[in-house]
Motif scaffolding. Structure first.
Motif, PDB file in Angstrom:
ATOM      1  N   ALA A   1      46.580  33.755  48.860  1.00  0.00           N
ATOM      2  CA  ALA A   1      46.928  35.165  48.681  1.00  0.00           C
ATOM      3  C   ALA A   1      47.400  35.460  47.262  1.00  0.00           C
ATOM      4  CB  ALA A   1      48.010  35.575  49.681  1.00  0.00           C
TER       5      ALA A   1
ATOM      6  N   SER B   1      41.328  38.077  45.210  1.00  0.00           N
ATOM      7  CA  SER B   1      41.236  39.524  45.041  1.00  0.00           C
ATOM      8  C   SER B   1      40.065  40.060  45.858  1.00  0.00           C
ATOM      9  CB  SER B   1      41.019  39.886  43.562  1.00  0.00           C
ATOM     10  OG  SER B   1      42.115  39.488  42.772  1.00  0.00           O
ATOM     11  N   ARG B   2      40.158  41.322  46.229  1.00  0.00           N
ATOM     12  CA  ARG B   2      39.100  41.955  47.019  1.00  0.00           C
ATOM     13  C   ARG B   2      37.774  41.884  46.255  1.00  0.00           C
ATOM     14  NH1 ARG B   2      39.140  44.627  51.480  1.00  0.00           N
ATOM     15  NH2 ARG B   2      41.422  44.549  51.495  1.00  0.00           N
TER      16      ARG B   2
ATOM     17  N   TYR C   1      40.503  34.220  53.740  1.00  0.00           N
ATOM     18  CA  TYR C   1      39.589  34.911  52.830  1.00  0.00           C
ATOM     19  C   TYR C   1      39.242  36.296  53.369  1.00  0.00           C
ATOM     20  CZ  TYR C   1      38.999  30.200  50.921  1.00  0.00           C
ATOM     21  OH  TYR C   1      39.222  28.963  50.376  1.00  0.00           O
TER      22      TYR C   1
ATOM     23  N   GLY D   1      41.955  38.573  52.627  1.00  0.00           N
ATOM     24  CA  GLY D   1      41.975  38.901  51.209  1.00  0.00           C
ATOM     25  C   GLY D   1      40.848  39.800  50.761  1.00  0.00           C
TER      26      GLY D   1
END
Length: 304
Positions: free
Chosen positions: A50, A54-55, A73, A76
């Motif tokens: 985390a 990143s997205r 994942y 995230g």
């Protein structure tokens, strides 16, 4: 360089161990005698991932096992995951786990591959796959059997990680292990949940510093190798990877315990139960065997 019979033998032992681990459902996992240690280790991985994911990221999951980090994942918001593992049965389980994910918005594919001896570009489609985040959880210590293996791992990571990308992982803490060995009456130490058995008292070399590790309800006397971290750092620079940090599990826990979102996660993940109790003393000692690390890709590698 061709692998020696010794290398192949140890690889077979590790592959056989992980291939033989049965897939169990959530209720059976909760019955594990070390459930709080497993939950704590999973919390460590969750916090680490985390902290860097990143997205929309692409992920390279080396030694992905049964795909246990897929939900991390998914949480995230990553776009794509490529997972690789030595154990064929683990890859089959990872594929099954991915197919059963609900409301999945990411793509994932998995390959059976020894990332310490093989060029992963042979397996990955497209071959020029570049990840934002590369991860290796509880497996890098196997690569320290030889310089060739750790170099192959670093080459694979560097070749498939974007500049500015991050390489994260968890591995054994050699300093902690050597300290335990130094005060052990013989070549063996442990407690009710783990056991470490060295083959010799002095461990001053860099590669092939072998010991046998047992963890209750998890690892059945497998060969592992001390991670000479200064060497890992120096070799990583040759592959364009610069160390961001390394911390023992205990220190990493204390550091992130103060962050509200991660503190709440301790209860969500059942690391701490409703009575406020966390891992027992023997489990806490076992957690100290490990450390977390992160490197960043700063430039094109000198060797790929």
């Amino acid at each position: 360089m061709p692998q020696s019979e010794h290398d192949v033998s140890n690889r077979a032992i590790v592959a056989s161990h992980y291939n033989s681990i049965p897939t169990v459902n959530l209720e059976l996992r909760k019955q594990s005698a070390i459930i709080k240690l497993k939950s704590f280790n999973n919390w460590i991985k969750s916090v680490l991932i985390a902290s860097y994911v990143s997205r929309g990221d692409k992920i390279l999951d080396i030694a992905c096992g049964k795909g246990g980090d897929l939900r991390k994942y998914l949480t995230g918001g990553v776009k794509e995951v490529v997972g690789l593992d030595l154990a064929e049965n683990s890859i089959k389980d990872a594929q099954k786990r991915f197919s059963e994910l609900r409301n999945r918005v990411l793509d994932a594919r998995f390959y059976t591959c020894d990332c310490f001896t093989e060029d992963i570009g042979i397996y990955i489609e497209p071959k020029d796959y570049k990840a934002d985040l590369a991860s290796i959880q509880f497996a890098l210590h196997y690569a320290f059997e030889s310089e060739d293996k750790i170099r192959k791992l670093l080459s694979n990571v560097s070749a498939h990680l974007k500049e500015g990308g991050v390489f994260i992982g968890t591995t054994t803490n050699a300093l902690y292990l050597k300290k335990k060995l130094s005060i052990a009456p013989d070549l063996e130490f442990g407690n009710s949940v783990y056991n470490v058995r060295f083959e010799k008292k002095v461990c001053d070399g860099v590669y092939g510093q072998k010991y046998w590790f047992y963890l209750l309800d998890a690892i059945s006397d497998c060969p592992e190798y001390l991670v000479h971290f200064p060497t890992l750092v120096s070799l990583s620079k040759e592959y364009g990877l610069e160390l961001l940090f390394k911390k023992g599990f205990h220190e990493f826990y204390e550091e992130n315990l103060l962050k509200s979102q991660f503190k709440e996660l301790l209860f969500v993940m059942k690391v701490i139960d409703q009575e406020g109790l966390g891992p027992g003393s023997d489990e806490w000692e076992a957690a100290g065997l490990y450390l977390v690390f992160a490197f960043t890709k700063t430039k094109k590698a000198d060797y790929i």
